[in-house]
Write a protein that holds these residues in place. Structure first.
Motif, PDB file in Angstrom:
ATOM      1  N   LYS A 273       0.811  -1.210   0.000  1.00  0.00           N
ATOM      2  CA  LYS A 273       0.000   0.000   0.000  1.00  0.00           C
ATOM      3  C   LYS A 273       0.851   1.270   0.000  1.00  0.00           C
ATOM      4  O   LYS A 273       0.326   2.364  -0.176  1.00  0.00           O
ATOM      5  N   LYS A 274       2.146   1.120   0.231  1.00  0.00           N
ATOM      6  CA  LYS A 274       3.030   2.278   0.240  1.00  0.00           C
ATOM      7  C   LYS A 274       4.418   1.846  -0.198  1.00  0.00           C
ATOM      8  O   LYS A 274       4.745   0.649  -0.207  1.00  0.00           O
TER       9      LYS A 274
ATOM     10  N   LYS B  48       6.013  11.446  -9.232  1.00  0.00           N
ATOM     11  CA  LYS B  48       4.726  11.587  -8.559  1.00  0.00           C
ATOM     12  C   LYS B  48       3.672  12.153  -9.507  1.00  0.00           C
ATOM     13  O   LYS B  48       2.513  11.730  -9.498  1.00  0.00           O
ATOM     14  N   ALA B  49       4.074  13.117 -10.337  1.00  0.00           N
ATOM     15  CA  ALA B  49       3.131  13.683 -11.297  1.00  0.00           C
ATOM     16  C   ALA B  49       2.675  12.632 -12.302  1.00  0.00           C
ATOM     17  O   ALA B  49       1.500  12.577 -12.682  1.00  0.00           O
TER      18      ALA B  49
ATOM     19  N   LYS C 278      -1.322  -1.456  -7.219  1.00  0.00           N
ATOM     20  CA  LYS C 278      -2.362  -0.484  -7.555  1.00  0.00           C
ATOM     21  C   LYS C 278      -2.797   0.354  -6.370  1.00  0.00           C
ATOM     22  O   LYS C 278      -3.378   1.420  -6.543  1.00  0.00           O
ATOM     23  N   GLY C 279      -2.506  -0.091  -5.159  1.00  0.00           N
ATOM     24  CA  GLY C 279      -2.869   0.699  -3.987  1.00  0.00           C
ATOM     25  C   GLY C 279      -1.904   1.818  -3.684  1.00  0.00           C
ATOM     26  O   GLY C 279      -2.155   2.645  -2.803  1.00  0.00           O
TER      27      GLY C 279
ATOM     28  N   THR D  10       1.348   8.050  -0.988  1.00  0.00           N
ATOM     29  CA  THR D  10       1.955   6.969  -0.207  1.00  0.00           C
ATOM     30  C   THR D  10       3.337   6.591  -0.729  1.00  0.00           C
ATOM     31  O   THR D  10       3.862   5.539  -0.394  1.00  0.00           O
ATOM     32  N   MET D  11       3.926   7.464  -1.552  1.00  0.00           N
ATOM     33  CA  MET D  11       5.290   7.273  -2.042  1.00  0.00           C
ATOM     34  C   MET D  11       6.215   8.259  -1.333  1.00  0.00           C
ATOM     35  O   MET D  11       6.024   9.467  -1.413  1.00  0.00           O
TER      36      MET D  11
END
Length: 381
Positions: free
Chosen positions: A133-134, A268-269, A317-318, A323-324
């Motif tokens: 999840k992260k 991130k973008a 996919k989570g 969460t990065m």
């Protein structure tokens, strides 16, 4: 196909890949900034997008054609068993490399000439935490001076271990396997998977996505990367995106560390763009992206099929931009050469220990280290 590499009889543990003290070597003349031939691209960006897209389909889109596009390297066979142990806590580490090869269509995009060599000018360790999840992403500066382990080139030439070697030279010496071996030596972490991309794949994927939107807080003008942006919000096409992740002289202190900060913001973008685009309702766009990704990615053999990529991606996919956690391996400028950096061992150990134990990277690990001073220049819109 990338060059092969064979294991050294003993792999040093982490903490032997550079020092923070002065080097006992002549200062000489300070080297000029590296030319355009050594400019980096951001492998992580399009790889993350392509893999998440493939995993999100839930079905093999024209499976056999896409499967035939893939190229893989058997890292496990090349390196043997003398490696760090696999984690037993449910986490995974993926080494993502950007190659500066000038072969094929990359010569026009990257500039310079094709001399048959390539270096890993962008390198990121992606640590996916238990539960998927992260993730934490650790960029390794290409100009870091490290102790490179012995490697064997694709022609069978043995390359002995070398001290004070630039990190990105490992790939040119022994290809993907030597790069993986070097990262494992520096970090003490087992790399579970390997992904590599080149200039043309990055540019085409961004164009297939319809561009990526970013906001710049300052003007960026770098004649070397051909990027000229006024402060504000922009939707970058593939060529502009490639220029952004290769830019160094137009931002911060003009170092590769500043470029890494631009790359991290762009990742991130891009991930945000992939999650927003609604690909499942557009089969043509979905296929174009999957076709581009599978044509230009090189993976380890465990990910060397569309089914394997889809299975791997389904667990990612989570993960979204929120969460990065993205950092640069703790380094300091080399007092003997301002164009090189040295591993800040005590702080780097905090990073590797955190990932080994599947814990968040503490803020103290990157406090008061060299940054490049470009961390606020670009953000996701």
């Amino acid at each position: 196909m990338t060059p092969e590499s064979t294991p050294d009889p003993s792999i040093p543990g982490p903490g032997h890949s550079g020092t923070t003290g002065p080097r006992h070597r002549g200062k000489g003349r300070r080297r000029k900034p590296r030319d355009r031939r050594r400019k980096a691209l951001l492998a992580m960006a399009w790889t993350a997008a392509g893999i998440v897209v493939l995993g999100g389909t839930g079905a093999g889109v024209l499976y056999f054609k896409l499967n035939g596009n893939l190229t893989s390297v058997d890292i496990d066979q090349m390196l043997g068993t003398n490696r760090p142990a696999k984690a037993d806590n449910g986490s995974e580490n993926i080494l993502v490399l950007g190659s500066d090869t000038r072969s094929g269509g990359n010569k026009k995009l990257g500039g310079g000439s094709d001399d048959g060599t390539a270096r890993s000018d962008t390198a990121m360790i992606v640590h996916v935490y238990k539960g998927h999840k992260k993730a934490s992403v650790v960029s390794i500066p290409r100009d870091t001076l490290i102790d490179r382990p012995a490697c064997t080139g694709s022609d069978g030439t043995e390359h002995p271990a070398e001290s004070d070697a630039m990190f990105n030279s490992a790939y040119s010496v022994g290809g993907a396997a030597c790069a993986v071996k070097t990262v494992e030596t520096v970090s003490g972490l087992r790399m579970d998977h390997y992904l590599e991309v080149d200039f043309s794949g990055f540019q085409q994927l961004v164009d297939d996505l319809g561009g990526v939107e970013v906001t710049t807080t300052a003007d960026i003008k770098d004649p070397d990367s051909h990027l000229d942006l006024k402060a504000g919000t922009h939707r970058l096409d593939g060529e502009q995106s490639l220029g952004l992740v290769r830019t160094r002289h137009g931002v911060g202190d003009g170092s590769d560390l500043g470029r890494i900060q631009l790359q991290q913001a762009f990742v991130k973008a891009l991930v945000h763009q992939v999650k927003d685009i609604g690909l499942l309702g557009n089969p043509k766009k979905l296929y174009d992206i999957a076709d581009t990704a599978t044509k230009t990615v090189t993976t380890d053999s465990d990910l060397g099929s569309v089914n394997s990529l889809m299975s791997f991606a389904s667990g990612l996919k989570g993960i979204d931009p929120a969460t990065m956690h993205m950092v640069t391996m703790p380094v300091v400028y080399d007092p003997a050469d301002g164009n090189r950096v040295l591993v800040e061992q005590a702080k780097a150990r905090q990073v590797w220990d955190a990932l080994r134990n599947d814990r968040p990277i503490p803020a103290s690990a990157t406090r008061d280290t060299a940054t490049g001073e470009a961390g606020t220049v670009v953000s996701a819109s």
